[in-house]
Design an enzyme around this catalytic site. Structure first.
Site, PDB file in Angstrom:
ATOM      1  N   GLU A 210      70.554 -21.964 -50.068  1.00  0.00           N
ATOM      2  CA  GLU A 210      71.870 -22.693 -50.092  1.00  0.00           C
ATOM      3  C   GLU A 210      72.078 -23.733 -51.295  1.00  0.00           C
ATOM      4  O   GLU A 210      72.415 -24.859 -51.050  1.00  0.00           O
ATOM      5  CB  GLU A 210      71.635 -23.631 -48.604  1.00  0.00           C
ATOM      6  CG  GLU A 210      71.858 -22.742 -47.417  1.00  0.00           C
ATOM      7  CD  GLU A 210      71.768 -23.103 -46.300  1.00  0.00           C
ATOM      8  OE1 GLU A 210      71.880 -24.438 -45.987  1.00  0.00           O
ATOM      9  OE2 GLU A 210      71.540 -22.586 -45.251  1.00  0.00           O
ATOM     10  N   ASN A 251      69.357 -17.405 -51.334  1.00  0.00           N
ATOM     11  CA  ASN A 251      70.008 -17.143 -50.135  1.00  0.00           C
ATOM     12  C   ASN A 251      70.925 -18.105 -49.808  1.00  0.00           C
ATOM     13  O   ASN A 251      70.942 -19.478 -49.950  1.00  0.00           O
ATOM     14  CB  ASN A 251      68.992 -17.171 -48.973  1.00  0.00           C
ATOM     15  CG  ASN A 251      69.112 -16.762 -47.759  1.00  0.00           C
ATOM     16  OD1 ASN A 251      69.672 -15.721 -47.336  1.00  0.00           O
ATOM     17  ND2 ASN A 251      68.777 -17.777 -46.616  1.00  0.00           N
ATOM     18  N   HIS A 287      76.204 -15.918 -40.891  1.00  0.00           N
ATOM     19  CA  HIS A 287      76.472 -16.729 -39.628  1.00  0.00           C
ATOM     20  C   HIS A 287      77.917 -16.391 -39.274  1.00  0.00           C
ATOM     21  O   HIS A 287      78.789 -17.521 -39.943  1.00  0.00           O
ATOM     22  CB  HIS A 287      75.894 -18.001 -39.697  1.00  0.00           C
ATOM     23  CG  HIS A 287      74.387 -18.183 -39.686  1.00  0.00           C
ATOM     24  ND1 HIS A 287      73.548 -17.954 -38.954  1.00  0.00           N
ATOM     25  CD2 HIS A 287      73.604 -18.624 -40.788  1.00  0.00           C
ATOM     26  CE1 HIS A 287      72.534 -18.138 -39.247  1.00  0.00           C
ATOM     27  NE2 HIS A 287      72.350 -18.592 -40.515  1.00  0.00           N
ATOM     28  N   GLU A 315      70.426 -13.704 -42.024  1.00  0.00           N
ATOM     29  CA  GLU A 315      70.390 -14.490 -40.792  1.00  0.00           C
ATOM     30  C   GLU A 315      71.520 -14.154 -39.919  1.00  0.00           C
ATOM     31  O   GLU A 315      72.230 -15.049 -39.374  1.00  0.00           O
ATOM     32  CB  GLU A 315      70.405 -16.034 -41.376  1.00  0.00           C
ATOM     33  CG  GLU A 315      69.421 -16.352 -42.259  1.00  0.00           C
ATOM     34  CD  GLU A 315      69.403 -18.031 -42.523  1.00  0.00           C
ATOM     35  OE1 GLU A 315      70.364 -18.458 -42.170  1.00  0.00           O
ATOM     36  OE2 GLU A 315      68.890 -18.180 -43.599  1.00  0.00           O
ATOM     37  N   ASP A 317      74.212 -13.655 -37.193  1.00  0.00           N
ATOM     38  CA  ASP A 317      74.762 -13.741 -35.794  1.00  0.00           C
ATOM     39  C   ASP A 317      76.099 -13.908 -35.609  1.00  0.00           C
ATOM     40  O   ASP A 317      76.708 -14.314 -36.878  1.00  0.00           O
ATOM     41  CB  ASP A 317      73.986 -15.008 -35.158  1.00  0.00           C
ATOM     42  CG  ASP A 317      74.007 -16.397 -36.024  1.00  0.00           C
ATOM     43  OD1 ASP A 317      74.874 -16.312 -36.819  1.00  0.00           O
ATOM     44  OD2 ASP A 317      73.118 -17.226 -35.908  1.00  0.00           O
TER      45      ASP A 317
HETATM   46  O1  9MR Z   1      66.937 -21.776 -37.104  1.00  0.00           O
HETATM   47  C1  9MR Z   1      66.761 -22.945 -37.679  1.00  0.00           C
HETATM   48  C2  9MR Z   1      66.916 -24.141 -36.582  1.00  0.00           C
HETATM   49  O2  9MR Z   1      65.901 -23.891 -35.714  1.00  0.00           O
HETATM   50  C3  9MR Z   1      66.548 -25.625 -37.309  1.00  0.00           C
HETATM   51  O3  9MR Z   1      66.913 -26.586 -36.384  1.00  0.00           O
HETATM   52  C4  9MR Z   1      67.809 -25.584 -38.360  1.00  0.00           C
HETATM   53  C5  9MR Z   1      67.683 -26.906 -39.214  1.00  0.00           C
HETATM   54  O4  9MR Z   1      68.371 -27.014 -40.499  1.00  0.00           O
HETATM   55  O5  9MR Z   1      67.486 -24.529 -39.451  1.00  0.00           O
HETATM   56  C6  9MR Z   1      67.826 -23.082 -38.663  1.00  0.00           C
HETATM   57  O6  9MR Z   1      67.714 -22.236 -39.607  1.00  0.00           O
HETATM   58  C7  9MR Z   1      68.850 -22.448 -40.830  1.00  0.00           C
HETATM   59  C8  9MR Z   1      68.146 -21.625 -41.984  1.00  0.00           C
HETATM   60  O7  9MR Z   1      66.889 -22.197 -42.166  1.00  0.00           O
HETATM   61  C9  9MR Z   1      69.064 -21.659 -43.127  1.00  0.00           C
HETATM   62  N1  9MR Z   1      70.380 -21.094 -42.844  1.00  0.00           N
HETATM   63  C10 9MR Z   1      71.032 -21.511 -41.520  1.00  0.00           C
HETATM   64  C11 9MR Z   1      70.124 -21.676 -40.551  1.00  0.00           C
HETATM   65  C12 9MR Z   1      70.780 -22.011 -39.233  1.00  0.00           C
HETATM   66  O8  9MR Z   1      71.070 -23.582 -39.136  1.00  0.00           O
END
Ligand code: 9MR
Length: 396
Positions: A210, A251, A287, A315, A317
């Site tokens: 990001e 990513n 997402h 990722e 969903d």
């Molecule tokens: O799935 C992850 C969640 O359990 C955490 O609380 C969150 C915290 O920032 O991060 C989530 O995963 C993220 C991923 O690492 C990067 N892209 C967005 C994902 C969803 O927030």
């Protein structure tokens, strides 16, 4: 209900988190308890604040079943496992994210461990900076190793996630006021040590996660503010040195369709290649929102692979505003099919990972109030119509 009965029910709550008893709360804004009901009862949304376990088929309230034990929601009919479908379409894998707390749920792990269903796993949290280097120079890999070992035992590929990200950073990194030389060496040590620890076990690493704002400018985090965009090449070089065989990715989200942010990614990858910085892939998080899959998805994946890198959907969903109605689930099925078909059509799109496979463990409801049901399995581990959409996408 007598006081004694109430106390007896309350005492049962901790052991019954996964399966709420009859008439208990099972959802609603801010609810963090169990979201599924004992057999014969379904979780029915009464309003956005309260869902209750009612006898299956007798739901009142808004009348919309958000998760059932009785199977009255529409479900999938395909029996083709998803990794099998992906491989038949020429892809390397269909995978899922997971997280350590979920690994005590044996029904969940059974499905996750089926390598015909999931050929790849990404740890959702346990390889991030706060988990691996909570204080400077002190590395912990217990949680990451648990997931790495699971994939090894199951014969699944592993994606590393992630090395450098603005989020989930320990405060010693964000508040250290390090100068450029020191922060550069901190990144090199962190990425070198974490990637090195998993050397030989990883298919690909999200080395940088990001890096962009939605308008395509670089995100102003501690790394960029101290080092400019050089932090990206510092991390990539450290990762390459630590595990020469891992594919190194950048990513990001909101780079599914064409637009300013995707153009920024194209320009970054071009400049890295021109400077001989190692870069092998672009991770498209995806997402997404039901009914809003960008129409330029396939064209965008093509512009990425035209740069000479591979692409993965990392990722996926597709969330909806709850409650999950039959119409929304049908649209979600189409949307999953559209995304998978786009990856299928682009040969450099090598695989797809969903961000966990069941609504039971999705990150969505805790982040987007009133939204959820984003994954192909419901909270009771039943396959939703979206599952059929994925199979159809790989077959199209
Ligand atoms: O799935 C992850 C969640 O359990 C955490 O609380 C969150 C915290 O920032 O991060 C989530 O995963 C993220 C991923 O690492 C990067 N892209 C967005 C994902 C969803 O927030």
């Amino acid at each position: 209900m007598s006081f004694k009965t109430l106390v007896a029910i309350l005492c049962l709550v901790p052991v019954a988190l996964a399966q709420q008893p009859a008439w208990a709360q099972c959802g609603g804004q801010g609810w963090t308890g169990g979201t599924t009901c004992v057999a014969g009862y379904s979780c029915v949304a009464q309003n956005s604040y309260y869902s209750q376990c009612l006898p299956t088929g007798t739901g009142t309230g808004s009348g919309t079943v958000t998760s059932t034990s009785g199977g009255s929601s529409p479900s999938a009919t395909s029996t083709t496992p998803l990794n099998t479908a992906a491989k038949a379409a020429g892809k390397k894998y269909f995978g899922s994210a997971t997280d350590n707390p979920e690994l005590s749920d044996s029904a969940y792990v059974k499905i996750l461990s089926d390598s015909t269903m999931f050929g790849q796993i990404t740890p959702g949290n346990s390889m991030k900076w706060d988990a691996t280097e909570p204080s400077r120079g002190t590395f912990t890999f217990t949680q990451g190793d648990q997931i790495a070992n699971l994939t090894k035992a199951n014969g699944q590929l592993l994606r590393g996630h992630n090395c450098v990200w603005h989020n989930q950073l320990p405060s010693w990194v964000t508040s250290g006021n390090f100068n450029a030389a020191t922060l550069s060496s901190i990144i090199t040590t962190h990425c070198g040590t974490v990637v090195g620890h998993y050397k030989g076990q990883i298919y690909s690493w999200d080395v940088v996660n990001e890096p962009f704002n939605d308008d395509g400018t670089f995100r102003q985090d501690v790394f960029y503010n101290t080092l400019g965009q050089d932090y990206i090449s510092i991390a990539l070089n450290a990762a390459r040195a630590a595990d020469p065989n891992a594919k190194l990715y950048i990513n990001d989200y909101n780079i599914e369709g064409t637009g300013a942010k995707s153009t920024a990614m194209v320009n970054l990858v071009k400049s890295l290649k021109a400077a001989n910085v190692p870069i092998d892939g672009i991770g498209v998080q995806a997402h997404l929102i039901v009914g809003q899959v960008p129409s330029t998805l396939e064209a965008n994946l093509r512009q990425f692979t035209a740069l000479g890198v591979e692409v993965a959907i990392t990722e996926l969903d597709i969330r909806m505003t709850l409650p999950a109605t039959d119409a929304l689930l049908a649209q979600q099925k189409k949307d999953y099919q559209t995304v998978i078909a786009a990856c299928r059509a682009v040969s450099g799109c090598i695989g797809v990972t969903i961000w966990d496979y069941t609504d039971k463990y999705s990150w969505v409801p805790s982040t987007f109030s009133g939204q959820g049901a984003a994954l192909p399995w419901d909270a009771n581990l039943n396959k939703k119509p979206a599952y059929d959409g994925i199979v159809a996408g790989f077959a199209s």
